[in-house]
Design an enzyme around this catalytic site. Sequence first.
Site, PDB file in Angstrom:
ATOM      1  N   HIS A 269       1.162   9.908   4.349  1.00 28.43           N
ATOM      2  CA  HIS A 269       1.602   9.074   5.471  1.00 28.43           C
ATOM      3  C   HIS A 269       1.609   7.620   5.043  1.00 28.43           C
ATOM      4  CE1 HIS A 269       1.819   7.350   9.545  1.00 28.43           C
ATOM      5  NE2 HIS A 269       2.328   8.512   9.888  1.00 28.43           N
ATOM      6  N   GLU A 327       3.144  16.302  11.030  1.00 27.79           N
ATOM      7  CA  GLU A 327       4.265  17.250  10.998  1.00 27.79           C
ATOM      8  C   GLU A 327       3.824  18.673  10.672  1.00 27.79           C
ATOM      9  OE1 GLU A 327       6.853  16.269  12.149  1.00 27.79           O
ATOM     10  OE2 GLU A 327       7.371  14.238  11.543  1.00 27.79           O
TER      11      GLU A 327
HETATM   12  N1  COA Z   1       3.665  15.513  -1.841  1.00 30.02           N
HETATM   13  C1  COA Z   1       3.486  15.166  -3.140  1.00 30.02           C
HETATM   14  N2  COA Z   1       3.343  13.908  -3.553  1.00 30.02           N
HETATM   15  C2  COA Z   1       3.378  12.938  -2.657  1.00 30.02           C
HETATM   16  C3  COA Z   1       3.545  13.216  -1.283  1.00 30.02           C
HETATM   17  C4  COA Z   1       3.676  14.557  -0.889  1.00 30.02           C
HETATM   18  N3  COA Z   1       3.859  14.892   0.387  1.00 30.02           N
HETATM   19  N4  COA Z   1       3.539  12.058  -0.590  1.00 30.02           N
HETATM   20  C5  COA Z   1       3.375  11.080  -1.500  1.00 30.02           C
HETATM   21  N5  COA Z   1       3.274  11.610  -2.739  1.00 30.02           N
HETATM   22  C6  COA Z   1       3.047  10.898  -3.976  1.00 30.02           C
HETATM   23  C7  COA Z   1       4.277  10.135  -4.439  1.00 30.02           C
HETATM   24  O1  COA Z   1       5.082  10.956  -5.279  1.00 30.02           O
HETATM   25  C8  COA Z   1       3.657   8.981  -5.179  1.00 30.02           C
HETATM   26  O2  COA Z   1       3.230   9.448  -6.425  1.00 30.02           O
HETATM   27  P1  COA Z   1       3.218   8.463  -7.685  1.00 30.02           P
HETATM   28  O3  COA Z   1       2.300   7.329  -7.315  1.00 30.02           O
HETATM   29  O4  COA Z   1       2.728   9.321  -8.808  1.00 30.02           O
HETATM   30  O5  COA Z   1       4.642   7.996  -7.858  1.00 30.02           O
HETATM   31  C9  COA Z   1       2.408   8.673  -4.363  1.00 30.02           C
HETATM   32  O6  COA Z   1       2.055   9.894  -3.714  1.00 30.02           O
HETATM   33  C10 COA Z   1       2.615   7.604  -3.300  1.00 30.02           C
HETATM   34  O7  COA Z   1       3.802   7.903  -2.592  1.00 30.02           O
HETATM   35  P2  COA Z   1       4.632   6.877  -1.697  1.00 30.02           P
HETATM   36  O8  COA Z   1       6.053   7.317  -1.591  1.00 30.02           O
HETATM   37  O9  COA Z   1       4.365   5.482  -2.135  1.00 30.02           O
HETATM   38  O10 COA Z   1       3.944   7.051  -0.297  1.00 30.02           O
HETATM   39  P3  COA Z   1       4.556   6.541   1.028  1.00 30.02           P
HETATM   40  O11 COA Z   1       3.433   5.998   1.809  1.00 30.02           O
HETATM   41  O12 COA Z   1       5.702   5.654   0.840  1.00 30.02           O
HETATM   42  O13 COA Z   1       5.165   7.873   1.668  1.00 30.02           O
HETATM   43  C11 COA Z   1       5.637   9.659   3.047  1.00 30.02           C
HETATM   44  C12 COA Z   1       4.800   8.386   2.852  1.00 30.02           C
HETATM   45  C13 COA Z   1       5.294  10.270   4.408  1.00 30.02           C
HETATM   46  C14 COA Z   1       7.150   9.301   3.015  1.00 30.02           C
HETATM   47  C15 COA Z   1       5.331  10.662   1.917  1.00 30.02           C
HETATM   48  O14 COA Z   1       3.954  10.942   1.879  1.00 30.02           O
HETATM   49  C16 COA Z   1       6.142  11.930   2.001  1.00 30.02           C
HETATM   50  O15 COA Z   1       7.287  11.979   1.530  1.00 30.02           O
HETATM   51  N6  COA Z   1       5.558  13.021   2.625  1.00 30.02           N
HETATM   52  C17 COA Z   1       6.260  14.277   2.783  1.00 30.02           C
HETATM   53  C18 COA Z   1       7.227  14.204   3.948  1.00 30.02           C
HETATM   54  C19 COA Z   1       6.512  14.264   5.296  1.00 30.02           C
HETATM   55  O16 COA Z   1       5.579  15.027   5.500  1.00 30.02           O
HETATM   56  N7  COA Z   1       7.004  13.422   6.230  1.00 30.02           N
HETATM   57  C20 COA Z   1       6.447  13.335   7.570  1.00 30.02           C
HETATM   58  C21 COA Z   1       5.623  12.087   7.704  1.00 30.02           C
HETATM   59  S1  COA Z   1       4.798  12.006   9.276  1.00 30.02           S
END
Ligand code: COA
Length: 392
Positions: A269, A327
């Site tokens: 998140h 979610e």
């Molecule tokens: N599964 C695997 N790896 C994940 C992940 C997940 N669900 N969420 C984040 N990561 C990893 C990223 O690949 C990144 O790895 P790295 O540092 O080696 O490159 C690291 O964790 C940080 O990710 P980042 O994109 O900076 O986090 P964020 O805060 O921008 O992203 C989300 C938040 C929600 C977009 C992200 O966690 C995600 O895509 N989750 C899955 C989709 C989801 O459940 N969405 C509903 C949200 S309520």
Amino acid sequence: MRRAVDHSYTMKLVTAETYRPGLEGVVAAETSLSLVDGQNGRLIIAGYALEDIAAHASFEEVAFLLWRGELPDKATLDEFKSTMATYRVLPSATHSLLEQAAHHQVAPMDALRMAAATFDIDLGDVDDFTRAKAVAARVPPTVATYWRYLTGQEPIPPSPTLGRSANYLYMLTGAEPGPATVRALETYFNTVADHGVNASTFAARVIIATQSDMVSAVTGAIGALKGPLHGGAPGPALDMVFEIGTADRAEEVIRAKLDNEERLMGFGHRVYKVRDPRADVLADAAERMFASEGDMGLYDLAKSVEATALKLLEEYKPGRNLKTNVEFFTALLLHGIGLEIPLFTPTFAAGRVAGWIAHCLEQQRTGRLIRPDSTYIGPTGLTWEPVETRKG
Ligand code: COA
């Protein structure tokens, strides 16, 4: 040939210290509606901890709390519920529009967005509190009626006696749902009713701040919620549970996804760096519902998928604090309630509408137009050339 462009003026304007792409970290409102504490995993709804209120209150109580700033007494609540129930009867224009939308096989969120614009067609010059009740009351019957049209079934007229959540399920299926299922849906609606200035809520506040009207604001908010970066993605979390199928396959399937650099849906998140408090509330609600009216096998499978996913996320992404988000259990809960995946986001809208309206009422009190600045990064000094002599 384009003539040389003078960038000197532009360069002077690029002083982008205050520019925040996506407005991250920018405080755009003061609110008494919800506190989203991402560091400590806390969500406060108008003063009440989410876990204290979500599983106990009716949706109408939470809506009243958000719109009026306090919980209603019994007589006030009864009156509030019965007024809202009268607005479940949709205007005939809304029905015709939904029928036409189904004819064109429009997606449910698009149909809801089109229909929302008709919600006040029969209201006349009512005050904003009455308008709020009508708009919030009409979202679930619209989704249910549209689903019936879309799937080739006759729409079911609303029940005047059931609560808002029970009536939604009744209008979808024609059967009165059991109490544990109603409680689970009510808990879901309460859990998603408000969550700070998220994208759809911000859209609603921007619209109402121009002294536009509540129906315009809610219609815009529905458009914002539809996108997969906001409310459009709970389905895939469930797909992973189904793909895994049995608990003994969880590790193998999840490892393969992480080896493949795929993201696990339902985890991580932007704001919550500890466990999303909404996930716990929905997990408890799901457990209670599955135990009494559902398939406990699916719940147990989801819990074991969750545990394996958390263990492997820590192994593959150490220190990133990737925890279960809202979610994951939303998908499990709504599936257990009997909703099909295309109904997940419109059902989210049926809960979040309480927050959109509350923010509209709050924004109206400040009276301040929302109008941020931008930094111009285009050219200046171009000279007008008539089309007859303009070169490509
Ligand atoms: N599964 C695997 N790896 C994940 C992940 C997940 N669900 N969420 C984040 N990561 C990893 C990223 O690949 C990144 O790895 P790295 O540092 O080696 O490159 C690291 O964790 C940080 O990710 P980042 O994109 O900076 O986090 P964020 O805060 O921008 O992203 C989300 C938040 C929600 C977009 C992200 O966690 C995600 O895509 N989750 C899955 C989709 C989801 O459940 N969405 C509903 C949200 S309520």
